[in-house]
Design an enzyme around this catalytic site. Structure first.
Site, PDB file in Angstrom:
ATOM      1  N   ASN A 192       1.024  -0.962  -0.024  1.00 21.51           N
ATOM      2  CA  ASN A 192      -0.071   0.069  -0.031  1.00 21.51           C
ATOM      3  C   ASN A 192       0.760   1.093  -0.018  1.00 21.51           C
ATOM      4  OD1 ASN A 192      -1.988   2.032   1.879  1.00 21.51           O
ATOM      5  ND2 ASN A 192      -2.857   0.599   0.015  1.00 21.51           N
ATOM      6  N   ARG A 245      -1.036   4.683   1.263  1.00 21.26           N
ATOM      7  CA  ARG A 245      -2.101   5.231   0.108  1.00 21.26           C
ATOM      8  C   ARG A 245      -3.327   5.218   0.793  1.00 21.26           C
ATOM      9  NH1 ARG A 245      -5.300   3.570  -4.180  1.00 21.26           N
ATOM     10  NH2 ARG A 245      -4.437   4.645  -6.231  1.00 21.26           N
ATOM     11  N   CYS A 246      -3.804   4.337   1.630  1.00 16.00           N
ATOM     12  CA  CYS A 246      -5.124   4.334   2.193  1.00 16.00           C
ATOM     13  C   CYS A 246      -5.340   5.570   2.926  1.00 16.00           C
ATOM     14  CB  CYS A 246      -5.141   3.088   3.286  1.00 16.00           C
ATOM     15  SG  CYS A 246      -5.416   1.773   2.142  1.00 16.00           S
ATOM     16  N   MET A 247      -4.258   6.032   3.510  1.00 18.52           N
ATOM     17  CA  MET A 247      -4.526   7.474   4.475  1.00 18.52           C
ATOM     18  C   MET A 247      -4.386   8.538   3.633  1.00 18.52           C
ATOM     19  SD  MET A 247      -2.222   6.316   7.850  1.00 18.52           S
ATOM     20  CE  MET A 247      -0.797   6.511   7.090  1.00 18.52           C
TER      21      MET A 247
END
Length: 412
Positions: free
Chosen positions: A355, A400-402
């Site tokens: 990620n 990336r999620c954040m």
């Protein structure tokens, strides 16, 4: 935080262009409202330590700023738009509707309580939720559901997943998809993003294209959307993004003024461990990608393009050849996380080794704890910026999620 007037507010033509502006959410007291009883309902497997979590997130944001990226925050933008009384009134009505409060006997009292809050206080409630005992009520006003659901402490549930800002929306070109979230626990995140998109003064009129409507019944989430270049997307068909949702956004993009001409659909196993495409596959450079080797034999790839009868669907031989063809490259690198070792890759994938967040071509942010995967990236010529994530990772997401990129430089 200052508005950038020289450039469009939204502009993403590649997942690896130099990152100029990003939307984050600093974890707050919504995380302190997690208890063991409601972990599964709120999509968590553990209770993080908020103080350390905030320290880690602050360092993440500071690193982005040091690389020349402008950081926007959900709560700051939300507070700003709630200074407008008409916006406040509309959002309160939508909160009452989306949470089912408008069907309770005590709805008017709750509405009055919300209306009496300051813009900052109302912003906090939108994110951290509203305890039942925060609203002063006369005994006779309490509804039957209040008593039957007495063990549940909230009128408005908290949004502990909001620090994963990637999922409620995705900027594509100079427009945005405001996504239909799969789970009830996260649907209000898209509502808040819609209000920011619609009413924040920094979002200029040239950035108003809406590629996906959050009210569409089929789900799509931002962790499944990768902008490969200005003409090609990759979208994961996953546990959180449906085939119907992919078809809808593809129709909206291909049959509009967007530059998107093709969507590569990558079907991954429908498992929580592989929640979104970006938990197993992300872009590092124009021709480099990291992939979790444990899914290589299980993925299927399809191409969606426009046609006289609507979308044309074509099955692809494999991921590597599909990427080469769509990106017009002779060769691409699929770098296996964990150095390709099965056990190491599985362990580090649980801590989001794949990620990665690209901040420029060949420059990515990762968790420091994934040492083997990070060294593998360096051995393939990728510059790695490491951040701590001992608490951030507990929500099952990485850099990336954040982050929800708002604007990147175009690639030459």
């Amino acid at each position: 935080m200052t508005d950038s007037r020289e450039k469009p507010f939204y502009n993403i033509s590649s997942d690896v262009g130099s990152l100029e502006a990003v939307l984050l959410h600093r974890p707050g007291k919504e995380l302190e409202r997690l208890t063991p009883l409601y972990l599964e309902e709120l999509l968590f497997e553990d209770i993080p330590w908020l103080g350390r979590m905030q320290e880690e997130h602050d360092l993440f944001a500071k690193m982005l700023e040091n690389q020349g990226c402008q950081v926007y925050y959900y709560d700051t933008m939300l507070t700003e738009i709630l200074k407008d009384d008409s916006v406040r009134a509309l959002l309160i009505e939508d909160l009452l509707e989306s949470t089912g409060i408008n069907r309770l006997r005590e709805s008017e009292a709750i509405k009055e309580f919300l209306a009496s809050r300051t813009p900052r206080e109302l912003s906090d409630i939108c994110i951290a939720g509203l305890y039942k005992n925060e609203v002063p009520l006369k005994e006779g006003l309490r509804s039957l559901s209040y008593h039957i659901m007495g063990d549940y402490p909230f009128y408005i549930s908290p949004l502990p997943n909001l620090y994963f800002t990637r999922d409620p929306g995705a900027v594509i070109g100079q427009g945005i998809a405001i996504n239909s979230m799969k789970t009830r626990a996260r649907k209000r995140e898209s509502l808040l993003l819609w209000y920011i998109h619609t009413y924040f003064k920094g979002v200029d009129s040239s950035s108003r294209s809406l590629w996906f409507d959050r009210n569409y019944p089929e789900s799509i989430e931002g962790g499944d959307i990768l902008v490969l270049n200005k003409n090609v997307l990759a979208i994961g068909c996953s546990a959180r993004t449906s085939a119907e949702g992919i078809e809808k956004i593809s129709e909206n993009l291909i049959n509009s003024n967007s530059p998107i001409e093709e969507i590569l659909v990558i079907q991954i196993p429908f498992k929580r461990a592989y929640m979104h495409l970006d938990t197993v596959f992300t872009m590092l450079d124009r021709d480099k990608f990291i992939i979790y080797p444990g899914i290589l034999e299980d993925i299927r790839v399809f191409s969606l393009t426009g046609g006289k009868q609507g979308l044309t669907v074509r099955s692809e031989k494999d991921l590597s050849s599909a990427l080469c063809r769509a990106l017009k490259l002779n060769h691409i690198e699929l770098i296996q996380s964990g150095g390709g070792d099965k056990m190491t890759a599985a362990r580090e994938q649980w801590n989001d080794s794949t990620n990665t967040l690209a901040i420029a071509p060949g420059k990515v942010v990762t968790y420091r704890r994934n040492s083997v995967s990070n060294e593998t990236l360096r051995n393939h010529g990728v510059e790695v910026f490491e951040i701590d994530g001992s608490e951030l990772v507990r929500g099952r997401g990485g850099p990336r999620c954040m982050s929800m990129p708002l604007r990147r430089k175009g690639l030459d």
